[in-house]
Enzyme design. Structure first.
Site, PDB file in Angstrom:
ATOM      1  N   SER A 127       0.829  -1.200   0.000  1.00  0.00           N
ATOM      2  CA  SER A 127       0.000   0.000   0.000  1.00  0.00           C
ATOM      3  C   SER A 127       0.866   1.253   0.000  1.00  0.00           C
ATOM      4  CB  SER A 127      -0.852  -0.037   1.275  1.00  0.00           C
ATOM      5  OG  SER A 127      -1.434   1.208   1.520  1.00  0.00           O
ATOM      6  N   TYR A 154      -1.860  -1.583  11.037  1.00  0.00           N
ATOM      7  CA  TYR A 154      -2.119  -2.078   9.678  1.00  0.00           C
ATOM      8  C   TYR A 154      -0.980  -1.663   8.746  1.00  0.00           C
ATOM      9  CZ  TYR A 154      -3.690  -1.671   4.876  1.00  0.00           C
ATOM     10  OH  TYR A 154      -3.730  -1.717   3.506  1.00  0.00           O
ATOM     11  N   LYS A 158       2.178  -3.896   6.617  1.00  0.00           N
ATOM     12  CA  LYS A 158       2.558  -3.840   5.191  1.00  0.00           C
ATOM     13  C   LYS A 158       4.058  -3.630   5.065  1.00  0.00           C
ATOM     14  CE  LYS A 158      -1.406  -4.648   3.394  1.00  0.00           C
ATOM     15  NZ  LYS A 158      -1.650  -5.931   2.747  1.00  0.00           N
TER      16      LYS A 158
HETATM   17  N1  UFG Z   1     -12.964  10.561   3.671  1.00  0.00           N
HETATM   18  C1  UFG Z   1     -13.981  11.451   3.971  1.00  0.00           C
HETATM   19  N2  UFG Z   1     -15.140  10.948   4.461  1.00  0.00           N
HETATM   20  C2  UFG Z   1     -15.336   9.611   4.679  1.00  0.00           C
HETATM   21  C3  UFG Z   1     -14.289   8.719   4.354  1.00  0.00           C
HETATM   22  C4  UFG Z   1     -13.108   9.231   3.870  1.00  0.00           C
HETATM   23  O1  UFG Z   1     -13.839  12.667   3.799  1.00  0.00           O
HETATM   24  O2  UFG Z   1     -16.411   9.226   5.141  1.00  0.00           O
HETATM   25  C5  UFG Z   1     -11.707  11.106   3.110  1.00  0.00           C
HETATM   26  C6  UFG Z   1     -10.494  10.816   3.958  1.00  0.00           C
HETATM   27  O3  UFG Z   1     -10.340  11.819   4.921  1.00  0.00           O
HETATM   28  C7  UFG Z   1      -9.401  10.786   2.912  1.00  0.00           C
HETATM   29  C8  UFG Z   1     -10.082  10.277   1.650  1.00  0.00           C
HETATM   30  O4  UFG Z   1     -11.464  10.456   1.879  1.00  0.00           O
HETATM   31  O5  UFG Z   1      -8.977  12.083   2.670  1.00  0.00           O
HETATM   32  C9  UFG Z   1      -9.816   8.818   1.386  1.00  0.00           C
HETATM   33  O6  UFG Z   1     -10.086   8.074   2.566  1.00  0.00           O
HETATM   34  P1  UFG Z   1     -10.204   6.484   2.576  1.00  0.00           P
HETATM   35  O7  UFG Z   1     -10.570   6.077   3.962  1.00  0.00           O
HETATM   36  O8  UFG Z   1     -11.100   6.037   1.467  1.00  0.00           O
HETATM   37  O9  UFG Z   1      -8.732   5.969   2.208  1.00  0.00           O
HETATM   38  P2  UFG Z   1      -7.321   6.380   2.856  1.00  0.00           P
HETATM   39  O10 UFG Z   1      -6.635   7.244   1.881  1.00  0.00           O
HETATM   40  O11 UFG Z   1      -7.508   6.821   4.238  1.00  0.00           O
HETATM   41  O12 UFG Z   1      -6.545   5.008   2.842  1.00  0.00           O
HETATM   42  C10 UFG Z   1      -6.760   4.028   3.828  1.00  0.00           C
HETATM   43  C11 UFG Z   1      -5.413   3.470   4.233  1.00  0.00           C
HETATM   44  C12 UFG Z   1      -4.794   2.683   3.133  1.00  0.00           C
HETATM   45  C13 UFG Z   1      -5.728   1.630   2.713  1.00  0.00           C
HETATM   46  C14 UFG Z   1      -6.990   2.283   2.264  1.00  0.00           C
HETATM   47  C15 UFG Z   1      -8.001   1.273   1.840  1.00  0.00           C
HETATM   48  O13 UFG Z   1      -4.564   4.511   4.619  1.00  0.00           O
HETATM   49  O14 UFG Z   1      -3.603   2.057   3.562  1.00  0.00           O
HETATM   50  O15 UFG Z   1      -7.551   3.021   3.344  1.00  0.00           O
HETATM   51  O16 UFG Z   1      -8.406   0.485   2.899  1.00  0.00           O
HETATM   52  F1  UFG Z   1      -5.179   0.904   1.698  1.00  0.00           F
END
Ligand code: UFG
Length: 346
Positions: A127, A154, A158
């Site tokens: 990741s 998590y 990785k």
């Molecule tokens: N976000 C929102 N509202 C939500 C959910 C997310 O604004 O309800 C924003 C987050 O703040 C972030 C973006 O959307 O800025 C993406 O968030 P995600 O939770 O979809 O994904 P992340 O970038 O946080 O990634 C995380 C982990 C990764 C993992 C991935 C998928 O950091 O390692 O989730 O599980 F691979």
């Protein structure tokens, strides 16, 4: 048949899409999955798309002996793609031992079994989380960017998994590995026969967004609009799930056909484009014509401000490129959400 591949975690989100692409490319697939975060209906979806139902074993890969028995029953497996892992960042903070036990034991067992069964290569799903928040000079992120201390158990699993694989191969293990660092995989197969099925309240942006658009959730919370980005919301590199799946087939071909002298290779899988949360919401609304009620709330703890890939290495060396647009990808996610409604799954 091109060869026989074990897809560990093959009924999960990325595993199921990869199984479809492997079968389309002529590989025979054997899935092992404990169904801890997926269900058997995924096999129906895979069969509907490809016309082939992969061999399936409901099994926990932490059990070395049982896994060995399955491999004895399925002789001639050429390579393994390892997805099977726990992946909820928030949960990993609360239950670190679950994450270390699941994510490390599975990899160790697989690496131990591979030589016994003469497997030639392992594709490992890593990741972009390993980069943490890259310093500005490293954006977009290449594979050479420094690995930052993990922000969650998590993420740490990785990093440790990557090291376990590298150490094992450097110690002379008779197989190759390609480590793929995914950015943010989203969307569903265009047929809507398979997609992401989050357990309970989605933690990730796109499933939460499609559930909100469907009316299952009242509104989407946008976590922060005061970041140092053009519109203040966080930036990510959202990669289409089918594009991502195809990269695994190329990686497996590469190892089995000995296209590289390197025993371990690492590739970023992303589009190369950063997209903010608010841009993504707007793109979804435009692509589907469906409004997404949303409000700005405070930042989510542990969120990275901005990260997106430099995917040039994968583009040049693998000959792989992300192709599907963000709008089409979000439309596929919506089509999948509609499919779930038809099936009465919320
Ligand atoms: N976000 C929102 N509202 C939500 C959910 C997310 O604004 O309800 C924003 C987050 O703040 C972030 C973006 O959307 O800025 C993406 O968030 P995600 O939770 O979809 O994904 P992340 O970038 O946080 O990634 C995380 C982990 C990764 C993992 C991935 C998928 O950091 O390692 O989730 O599980 F691979």
């Amino acid at each position: 048949m091109k060869g026989k591949i074990l897809v560990a975690g093959g009924t999960g989100y990325i595993g199921s899409h990869t199984t479809v692409e492997l079968q389309k490319a002529g590989y025979e697939v054997v899935i092992i999955d404990d169904l801890s975060n997926s269900n058997l209906e995924v096999l129906d979806g895979i069969e509907k798309i490809t016309g082939v139902r992969p061999a399936f074993y409901k099994w926990d890969l932490k059990d070395l002996e049982g896994t060995r028995k399955i491999l004895q029953e399925q002789p001639g497996i050429d390579g393994v793609i390892l997805f099977a892992a726990s992946k909820a960042v928030g949960e990993s903070v609360k239950l670190p031992l679950k994450y270390y036990r699941n994510n490390l034991t599975t990899v160790i067992n697989m690496l131990e079994l591979m030589p016994e069964f003469n497997m030639k290569g392992i594709v490992f799903s890593s990741s972009c989380t390993v980069y943490g928040q890259p310093d500005p000079q490293y954006l977009p992120v290449t594979e050479e960017a420094p690995i930052k201390p993990a922000l969650s158990p998590y993420g740490n699993t990785k990093q440790i998994n990557e090291e376990i694989i590298q150490d094992t191969i450097h110690a002379g293990a008779p197989f190759k590995s390609i480590i793929l660092r995914y950015f943010n995989p989203i969307g569903a197969h265009p047929s809507a026969e398979i997609g992401e099925l989050p357990n309970g309240v989605p933690q990730n942006l796109v499933p939460y967004l499609t559930q909100t658009a469907m009316g299952i959730r009242k509104e989407l919370s946008v976590f922060g609009d005061d970041y140092n980005t053009p519109d203040g919301s966080c930036i990510r590199d959202y990669i289409n799930i089918v594009d991502l799946a195809k990269a695994h087939v190329i990686a497996m071909d590469r190892m089995l056909e000995n296209k590289s002298d390197q025993k371990v290779e690492i590739f970023n899988l992303g589009t190369g484009h950063g997209v903010s949360v608010l841009e993504l919401v707007r793109t979804f609304e435009k692509a589907t014509g469906v409004k997404v009620p949303h409000k700005i709330v405070g930042r989510r703890e542990g969120d990275i401000e901005k990260v997106w890939a430099n995917p040039e290495k994968a583009n040049k060396v693998l000959g792989w490129k992300a192709e599907v647009s963000l709008a089409d990808t979000l439309e596929s996610a919506w089509k999948w959400q509609l499919h779930l409604r038809e099936k009465g799954i919320q």
